[in-house]
Design a protein around this motif. Structure first.
Motif, PDB file in Angstrom:
ATOM      1  N   ALA A 145      11.430  14.253  -1.672  1.00 57.78           N
ATOM      2  CA  ALA A 145      11.142  13.015  -2.423  1.00 57.78           C
ATOM      3  C   ALA A 145      11.786  11.834  -1.711  1.00 57.78           C
ATOM      4  O   ALA A 145      12.884  11.382  -2.072  1.00 57.78           O
ATOM      5  N   THR A 146      11.114  11.343  -0.706  1.00 52.34           N
ATOM      6  CA  THR A 146      11.615  10.223   0.091  1.00 52.34           C
ATOM      7  C   THR A 146      10.525   9.174   0.251  1.00 52.34           C
ATOM      8  O   THR A 146       9.342   9.433   0.003  1.00 52.34           O
ATOM      9  N   PHE A 147      10.925   7.983   0.701  1.00 51.82           N
ATOM     10  CA  PHE A 147       9.938   6.947   1.023  1.00 51.82           C
ATOM     11  C   PHE A 147      10.500   6.004   2.082  1.00 51.82           C
ATOM     12  O   PHE A 147      11.721   5.799   2.172  1.00 51.82           O
ATOM     13  N   ASP A 148       9.606   5.483   2.896  1.00 45.10           N
ATOM     14  CA  ASP A 148       9.927   4.442   3.880  1.00 45.10           C
ATOM     15  C   ASP A 148       9.083   3.222   3.576  1.00 45.10           C
ATOM     16  O   ASP A 148       7.878   3.354   3.324  1.00 45.10           O
ATOM     17  N   GLU A 183       0.852  -1.187   0.000  1.00 45.69           N
ATOM     18  CA  GLU A 183       0.000   0.000   0.000  1.00 45.69           C
ATOM     19  C   GLU A 183       0.889   1.237   0.000  1.00 45.69           C
ATOM     20  O   GLU A 183       1.877   1.310   0.722  1.00 45.69           O
ATOM     21  N   LYS A 184       0.538   2.242  -0.836  1.00 41.06           N
ATOM     22  CA  LYS A 184       1.318   3.474  -0.911  1.00 41.06           C
ATOM     23  C   LYS A 184       0.476   4.656  -0.441  1.00 41.06           C
ATOM     24  O   LYS A 184      -0.611   4.899  -0.960  1.00 41.06           O
ATOM     25  N   ILE A 185       0.992   5.394   0.552  1.00 42.21           N
ATOM     26  CA  ILE A 185       0.327   6.612   1.025  1.00 42.21           C
ATOM     27  C   ILE A 185       1.387   7.659   1.323  1.00 42.21           C
ATOM     28  O   ILE A 185       2.545   7.320   1.610  1.00 42.21           O
ATOM     29  N   SER A 186       1.024   8.917   1.252  1.00 38.24           N
ATOM     30  CA  SER A 186       1.962   9.983   1.586  1.00 38.24           C
ATOM     31  C   SER A 186       2.060  10.121   3.101  1.00 38.24           C
ATOM     32  O   SER A 186       1.187   9.651   3.843  1.00 38.24           O
ATOM     33  N   TYR A 187       3.110  10.783   3.546  1.00 36.86           N
ATOM     34  CA  TYR A 187       3.263  11.045   4.982  1.00 36.86           C
ATOM     35  C   TYR A 187       2.071  11.841   5.496  1.00 36.86           C
ATOM     36  O   TYR A 187       1.550  11.561   6.589  1.00 36.86           O
ATOM     37  N   ILE A 199       4.186   1.607   2.040  1.00 37.27           N
ATOM     38  CA  ILE A 199       5.199   2.560   1.594  1.00 37.27           C
ATOM     39  C   ILE A 199       4.675   3.966   1.866  1.00 37.27           C
ATOM     40  O   ILE A 199       3.640   4.361   1.331  1.00 37.27           O
ATOM     41  N   ILE A 200       5.376   4.704   2.708  1.00 33.54           N
ATOM     42  CA  ILE A 200       5.010   6.089   3.026  1.00 33.54           C
ATOM     43  C   ILE A 200       6.027   7.009   2.360  1.00 33.54           C
ATOM     44  O   ILE A 200       7.237   6.848   2.556  1.00 33.54           O
ATOM     45  N   VAL A 226       0.354  12.384  17.526  1.00 31.26           N
ATOM     46  CA  VAL A 226       0.528  12.424  16.080  1.00 31.26           C
ATOM     47  C   VAL A 226       0.374  13.858  15.599  1.00 31.26           C
ATOM     48  O   VAL A 226      -0.683  14.472  15.756  1.00 31.26           O
ATOM     49  N   GLU A 227       1.447  14.402  15.046  1.00 32.11           N
ATOM     50  CA  GLU A 227       1.434  15.762  14.518  1.00 32.11           C
ATOM     51  C   GLU A 227       2.219  15.792  13.219  1.00 32.11           C
ATOM     52  O   GLU A 227       3.220  15.091  13.059  1.00 32.11           O
ATOM     53  N   TRP A 228       1.791  16.644  12.283  1.00 32.58           N
ATOM     54  CA  TRP A 228       2.535  16.793  11.039  1.00 32.58           C
ATOM     55  C   TRP A 228       3.889  17.424  11.352  1.00 32.58           C
ATOM     56  O   TRP A 228       3.987  18.396  12.098  1.00 32.58           O
TER      57      TRP A 228
END
Length: 574
Positions: free
Chosen positions: A486-489, A416-420, A463-464, A439-441
């Motif tokens: 442009a990163t991902f975990d 599953e792919k989602i943004s932060y 994948i975030i 939880v905070e941005w």
């Protein structure tokens, strides 16, 4: 009609370099080794467990021992001489009476010969889960020598059907003993049965002799093999990057400094110096380095030009900067080795020294690295499922029954792919769970958040991507919004984040501004900036934490049990 010779099993091959049969070649055959019955071989290993079978000695009339003349055999002992004269003594006693009482006293003085027995040993050489049953007659070696757990033996014998009823399909009847490595049972840490993994951490040099740790190491070896196989099959070149470096590749990490000055003081001096340099001044210099003071060179109390490398050096926390320089010439490259971070981790999944796989790909974007990362993880899990059947069955039974299911989840599942930003929004909507960390941005997602996303909400690997720039290294590419990069975990169930990737900043001005923004010494990164001045290309890649995948594949909960010699805060025993 085929002759009997056509069906004779080929001679058992011995290891080329140790001249013994590896037990896996005997016990992992489809027939369990029964096709090898009757063959002579040499095996070596360590005793896992043992028992003794005492032979029945038939009652018979005692024959008088032959007389031994003292002058005839120089090696005759006093006891042999005494035993040879027993018939003479008994005839005298019989003549004077009282033979029974005197004989009882003689029997008490004279040692009785030990009762013949067979030592039944379960021997393992670490090549597979099952052990080989080995029979050693007491005429060859005393049970007290070969039976203690941990004893090393090298023996030659004949493979035969089990002489006693049990689960074994074959056993080895020893005919010759080539080596015995005895054990001090009072001091050997594995003498006790089934020690918990926590206690074994203080005996890292002995713990691979346990069945559980041996299985974990074989699975680790298979994952290691899969790593090289995947990248070689996909056109990557293996490049060795330095462990000692002059840069902080992350830009905000806690690093281990490398210096030879601390070891050059006079131990007898309470305030030791080396050529006029005080140790206190060296420590002060290192502290200033960690604070990244801009005027460090002017204010430092120590001239580091007197150090081994004539400059500040540290153990690398990432090889991706160096690797990128080779990607800019060779295309797709990868590195594999230890990476270091001087952080007091509270997580059971991180150590000060972590084995890490890193890749860099020229002419690629963030999406390309995401695809490579997911393909890589799928390949790794599939490879283990296909090549570690025996060990997976063992850890499923002994450690975690869900190991195989989890591996199949990645091998055949999707990510599953989602943004932060989306991940933060999803977690903020959770009402049935109170997270310890709010939880905070702009705040990193911790293990609790990651676990909830993968195990409770999406129930799959995740994948975030597109994190706030403050949370990621200085060299990653700034997105158009100016706030995210442009990163991902890649986050997987049970272990959390296992891959961190990015597209690198190829724009010289933006990269220079980022270095300045973080207060980094620009001089240390001039060579990296040069890549943007001369033939710049878009590159992307990732860092894969190898050790947590071993946890995932074995069901263990603490990475200290999945690494041969773990290095954690306050622990570096050997």
């Amino acid at each position: 009609m085929a002759s009997e010779q056509d069906h004779v099993e080929a001679p058992l091959a011995l290891s080329k370099y140790s001249k013994r049969a590896i037990l896996e070649t005997l016990l992992s055959r489809p027939d369990g080794g029964t096709g090898l019955i009757g063959q002579r071989t040499v095996i070596g290993g360590w005793v896992k467990s043992s028992r003794e079978f005492r032979k029945e000695v038939p009652q018979s009339v005692e024959a008088p021992p032959p007389a031994v003349e003292v002058g005839e055999h120089k090696d005759a002992t006093c006891m042999e001489i005494l035993q040879s004269k027993l018939p003479f003594f008994r005839s005298i006693l019989k003549a004077f009476g009282g033979e029974h009482r005197i004989r009882e006293k003689l029997d008490a003085i004279l040692p009785k010969p030990p009762q013949p027995s067979i030592s039944i040993l379960q021997v393992s050489d670490g090549s597979c889960v099952p052990s080989l049953q080995v029979l050693v007659d007491s005429a060859l070696a005393s049970p007290s020598q070969v039976m203690p757990t941990g004893t090393c033996i090298l023996v030659e014998g004949i493979l035969q059907k089990p002489s006693l009823q049990g689960k074994e399909t074959i056993e080895l009847k020893t005919e010759k003993i080539l080596h015995i490595g005895t054990v001090d049972q009072d001091r050997y840490p594995l003498s006790k049965k089934r020690l918990p993994l926590e206690l074994l951490r203080d005996s890292t040099h002995f713990r691979p002799r346990t069945t559980t740790v041996a299985s974990v190491m074989r699975i680790r070896n298979t994952l290691n093999q899969a790593t090289y196989t995947f990248f070689q099959q996909n056109g990557f070149l293996h490049v060795q990057v330095p462990i000692i470096t002059t840069v902080d590749s992350e830009g905000h990490g806690e690093i281990f400094h490398v210096t030879t000055l601390l070891g050059k003081h006079n131990a007898e001096d309470q305030n030791p110096t080396h050529e006029g340099i005080k140790i206190e001044d060296i420590k002060a210099s290192i502290k200033e380095t960690e604070s990244k003071s801009k005027d460090h060179a002017a204010e430092s109390k120590v001239n580091l030009s007197e150090d081994y490398f004539n400059c500040e050096t540290n153990l690398t926390n990432s090889g991706r900067l160096h690797l990128e320089s080779y990607a800019c010439a060779l295309g797709n490259v990868y590195a594999y080795g230890p990476r270091f971070e001087a952080k007091r981790f509270e997580s059971k999944k991180m150590l000060a020294e972590m084995w890490t796989v890193e890749i860099e790909m020229a002419f690629s974007h963030l999406e390309d690295s995401m695809e490579c990362a997911s393909d890589f993880l799928k390949f790794m899990c599939k490879w283990v499922l296909e090549n570690c059947d025996e060990d997976l069955k063992f850890v499923s039974k002994r450690v975690d029954r869900l190991v195989v299911d989890r591996l199949q989840l990645i091998a055949s599942g999707s990510f599953e792919k989602i943004s932060y930003t989306e991940a933060v929004q999803v977690l903020k909507q959770v009402t049935e769970r109170n997270f310890e960390a709010k939880v905070e941005w702009g705040v990193p997602l911790n293990e609790e958040h990651e676990s909830y996303l993968t195990d409770e909400i999406y129930k799959k690997s995740l994948i975030i991507y597109d994190h706030p720039k403050e949370l990621k290294p200085f060299h990653v590419r700034l997105n158009d919004d100016g706030k995210t990069v442009a990163t991902f975990d890649v986050i997987i169930p049970k272990v959390g984040t296992i891959i961190r990737g990015s597209q690198n900043e190829e724009r010289f001005n933006l990269l220079s501004a980022r270095i300045k923004e973080l207060g980094l010494e620009k001089k240390q990164y001039e060579w990296y900036l040069d890549l943007r001045k001369h033939g710049a290309v878009k590159c992307s890649g990732f860092s894969f934490l190898f050790d947590p995948l071993v946890l995932y594949a074995t069901g263990l909960n603490d990475v200290r049990d999945a690494v041969p010699f773990p290095r954690s805060f306050g622990k570096a025993n050997n």
